[in-house]
Scaffold this motif. Structure first.
Motif, PDB file in Angstrom:
ATOM      1  N   LEU A  79       0.913  -3.921  -9.442  1.00 39.59           N
ATOM      2  CA  LEU A  79       1.878  -3.231  -8.579  1.00 39.59           C
ATOM      3  C   LEU A  79       3.151  -2.885  -9.344  1.00 39.59           C
ATOM      4  CD1 LEU A  79       2.367  -2.316  -5.650  1.00 39.59           C
ATOM      5  CD2 LEU A  79       3.228  -4.606  -5.175  1.00 39.59           C
ATOM      6  N   ILE A  80       3.633  -3.810 -10.148  1.00 35.68           N
ATOM      7  CA  ILE A  80       4.820  -3.568 -10.972  1.00 35.68           C
ATOM      8  C   ILE A  80       4.554  -2.449 -11.982  1.00 35.68           C
ATOM      9  CG2 ILE A  80       6.330  -4.597 -12.724  1.00 35.68           C
ATOM     10  CD1 ILE A  80       6.906  -5.492  -9.829  1.00 35.68           C
ATOM     11  N   ARG A  81       3.377  -2.475 -12.611  1.00 36.13           N
ATOM     12  CA  ARG A  81       3.031  -1.404 -13.564  1.00 36.13           C
ATOM     13  C   ARG A  81       2.966  -0.058 -12.847  1.00 36.13           C
ATOM     14  NH1 ARG A  81      -0.505  -5.295 -15.402  1.00 36.13           N
ATOM     15  NH2 ARG A  81      -2.248  -4.341 -14.288  1.00 36.13           N
TER      16      ARG A  81
ATOM     17  N   ILE B 294       0.808  -1.227   0.000  1.00 34.76           N
ATOM     18  CA  ILE B 294       0.000   0.000   0.000  1.00 34.76           C
ATOM     19  C   ILE B 294       0.839   1.275   0.000  1.00 34.76           C
ATOM     20  CG2 ILE B 294      -2.049  -1.048   0.990  1.00 34.76           C
ATOM     21  CD1 ILE B 294      -1.168   0.091   3.711  1.00 34.76           C
ATOM     22  N   GLU B 295       2.122   1.149   0.337  1.00 33.79           N
ATOM     23  CA  GLU B 295       2.993   2.329   0.316  1.00 33.79           C
ATOM     24  C   GLU B 295       3.810   2.444  -0.963  1.00 33.79           C
ATOM     25  OE1 GLU B 295       5.240   2.219   3.932  1.00 33.79           O
ATOM     26  OE2 GLU B 295       3.473   2.596   5.172  1.00 33.79           O
ATOM     27  N   ALA B 296       3.613   1.508  -1.892  1.00 31.48           N
ATOM     28  CA  ALA B 296       4.315   1.576  -3.179  1.00 31.48           C
ATOM     29  C   ALA B 296       3.820   2.807  -3.937  1.00 31.48           C
ATOM     30  CB  ALA B 296       4.049   0.306  -3.982  1.00 31.48           C
ATOM     31  N   ARG B 297       4.758   3.547  -4.506  1.00 31.14           N
ATOM     32  CA  ARG B 297       4.414   4.802  -5.183  1.00 31.14           C
ATOM     33  C   ARG B 297       4.805   4.769  -6.653  1.00 31.14           C
ATOM     34  NH1 ARG B 297       4.148   9.479  -1.274  1.00 31.14           N
ATOM     35  NH2 ARG B 297       4.249   8.517   0.774  1.00 31.14           N
TER      36      ARG B 297
ATOM     37  N   LEU C 242      10.134  -1.213  -7.123  1.00 33.39           N
ATOM     38  CA  LEU C 242       9.638  -1.332  -5.758  1.00 33.39           C
ATOM     39  C   LEU C 242      10.724  -0.879  -4.793  1.00 33.39           C
ATOM     40  CD1 LEU C 242       7.862  -4.787  -6.018  1.00 33.39           C
ATOM     41  CD2 LEU C 242       6.774  -2.552  -5.768  1.00 33.39           C
ATOM     42  N   ALA C 243      10.373   0.027  -3.891  1.00 32.54           N
ATOM     43  CA  ALA C 243      11.344   0.575  -2.948  1.00 32.54           C
ATOM     44  C   ALA C 243      11.337  -0.174  -1.617  1.00 32.54           C
ATOM     45  CB  ALA C 243      11.054   2.058  -2.709  1.00 32.54           C
ATOM     46  N   ASP C 244      10.395  -1.090  -1.423  1.00 34.91           N
ATOM     47  CA  ASP C 244      10.257  -1.813  -0.164  1.00 34.91           C
ATOM     48  C   ASP C 244       9.900  -3.262  -0.482  1.00 34.91           C
ATOM     49  OD1 ASP C 244      10.015  -2.399   2.537  1.00 34.91           O
ATOM     50  OD2 ASP C 244       8.290  -1.101   2.896  1.00 34.91           O
ATOM     51  N   ASP C 245      10.050  -4.129   0.518  1.00 42.92           N
ATOM     52  CA  ASP C 245       9.647  -5.515   0.312  1.00 42.92           C
ATOM     53  C   ASP C 245       8.130  -5.614   0.206  1.00 42.92           C
ATOM     54  OD1 ASP C 245       9.648  -4.830   3.146  1.00 42.92           O
ATOM     55  OD2 ASP C 245       8.983  -6.891   3.463  1.00 42.92           O
TER      56      ASP C 245
ATOM     57  N   PHE D 147      -0.118   3.160  -4.285  1.00 45.22           N
ATOM     58  CA  PHE D 147      -0.783   2.101  -5.033  1.00 45.22           C
ATOM     59  C   PHE D 147      -2.242   2.026  -4.601  1.00 45.22           C
ATOM     60  CE2 PHE D 147      -1.791  -2.542  -5.443  1.00 45.22           C
ATOM     61  CZ  PHE D 147      -1.812  -2.579  -6.816  1.00 45.22           C
ATOM     62  N   PRO D 148      -3.190   2.101  -5.554  1.00 47.97           N
ATOM     63  CA  PRO D 148      -4.619   2.085  -5.212  1.00 47.97           C
ATOM     64  C   PRO D 148      -5.137   0.653  -5.014  1.00 47.97           C
ATOM     65  CG  PRO D 148      -4.371   2.364  -7.563  1.00 47.97           C
ATOM     66  CD  PRO D 148      -2.975   2.324  -6.982  1.00 47.97           C
TER      67      PRO D 148
END
Length: 80
Positions: free
Chosen positions: A51-53, A16-19, A59-62, A26-27
């Protein structure tokens, strides 16, 4: 209650914190709603691809996700 036909998604904050490049999160709720009813494996695959798109493969986090379906006790299949 977790009744037959329900689906449970567990995930780490990296999801949820992926930007995206515009710094937008990420919505997840909207993405889940856009995925057609599939097996847990297919749903997780589609979520991962989204998420990849969203992050343009950066990805900055696990990230970890687990998806469980509650099956009908009598049939052992998802309730309809």
């Amino acid at each position: 209650p977790f009744v037959p036909g329900d689906r449970l998604l567990l995930y780490t904050d990296g999801v949820i914190e992926a930007r995206d490049p515009g710094n937008n999160f990420f919505p997840l709720p909207q993405t889940i709603e856009s995925i057609s009813s599939t097996t847990p494996q297919e749903c997780l695959h589609q979520l991962h691809q989204a998420l990849i798109r969203h992050t343009q493969d950066h990805l900055a986090d696990d990230v970890a996700m687990i998806l469980a379906d509650r099956l009908d006790e009598a049939t052992g299949r998802p309730a309809i």
